[in-house]
Scaffold this motif. Structure first.
Motif: not given
Length: 263
Positions: A41-46, A48-53, A60-67, A196-198
């Motif tokens: 929950l922390l990484f996706v919603y706090v 996730g937007g930046t890391l997913g992009a 990009g965004g939270r949906a991609e980062y959740l996967d 968590f990151v590449p």
């Protein structure tokens, strides 16, 4: 009955004992499943937007980062469960129950195999909870039945390896408090890998460590099986790591347990 049959029967008895402990003291199981869910929950919603992009995908965004992050979070569950197993083993060794088992006509190996089997069941159930939460948040694996079976088999092998290692860590600890701390470095490995990151985004020295530590090939293989990303040689490396850790953990635990029985 043969010695193998007796050992299997005694191991089943020890497994029932460990499962009853889990039912009587469910707080440890809740912690094992709860901590990865909190991180998810922390990484996706706090973050996730930046890391997913930054992943470079089309959406990009939270949906991609959740996967992307879910396989790493699943592996965090294994690392967290290692603490519970080490503590359980240390409690048995320091509170005298093993000394009582020593006077009974039971297989020596059953004490350790009961802990390993119980730890595996506890970990796999916690993993199922984490996957269920991830799916409720929007995690959508593209895996078919064969890929799911391969993913479950890989996770079971990895859980077996880390559980044997955690049993050894519990045996080597001098107290329950020490046993609660010795597996802590395992919790850092998903962060210092591709969980968590590449790894390509890391500095060179850290990237080298991240790519060659055991969690990264397991995460990449799991990600490939569930989401269809390239696996390359990660599957072979992951299986080799699992088998090596399982063998080393088993031999170390057996030596420590036999040494304590002689004392």
């Amino acid at each position: 009955m043969t010695a193998l049959t007796l050992a299997a029967r005694d191991s089943a008895t020890m497994l029932r004992r460990n499962l009853r402990h889990m039912l009587r003291y469910p707080s440890m199981t809740f912690m094992i499943a709860g901590m990865p869910v909190v991180f998810l929950l922390l990484f996706v919603y706090v973050f996730g937007g930046t890391l997913g992009a930054g992943l470079g995908g089309a959406a990009g965004g939270r949906a991609e980062y959740l996967d992307y992050v879910t396989p790493g979070i699943i592996l965090m569950t294994v690392a967290g469960a290692a603490t519970a197993t080490a503590v359980s083993v240390a409690m048995d060794m320091t509170e005298g129950i093993v000394a009582r088992f020593r006077t009974m006509a039971i297989s020596r190996a059953s004490v350790l195999t009961g802990h390993v089997a119980g730890g595996m069941i506890q970990t796999l159930l916690s993993m199922a909870v984490v996957v269920g939460v991830a799916v409720s948040l929007g995690f959508r694996p593209t895996a078919g039945p064969v890929e799911w079976l391969a993913a479950i088999g890989l996770l079971a092998l990895f859980v077996l390896a880390i559980t044997w290692l955690s049993v050894a860590l519990g045996l080597v600890a001098k107290s329950v408090e020490t046993a609660s701390n010795t597996p802590m470095p395992l919790l850092l490995l998903p962060f210092l890998g591709s969980g968590f990151v590449p790894t390509a985004s890391m500095p060179e020295a850290l990237r080298w460590f991240a790519e060659y530590q055991p969690f990264t090939p397991v995460i990449e293989t799991l990600r490939g099986l569930l989401l269809g990303t390239p696996i390359g040689d990660s599957a072979v490396v992951a299986i080799a790591w699992c088998m090596g850790i399982a063998l080393a953990g088993y031999l170390w635990a057996k030596r420590l347990f036999d040494r304590d029985l002689v004392r």
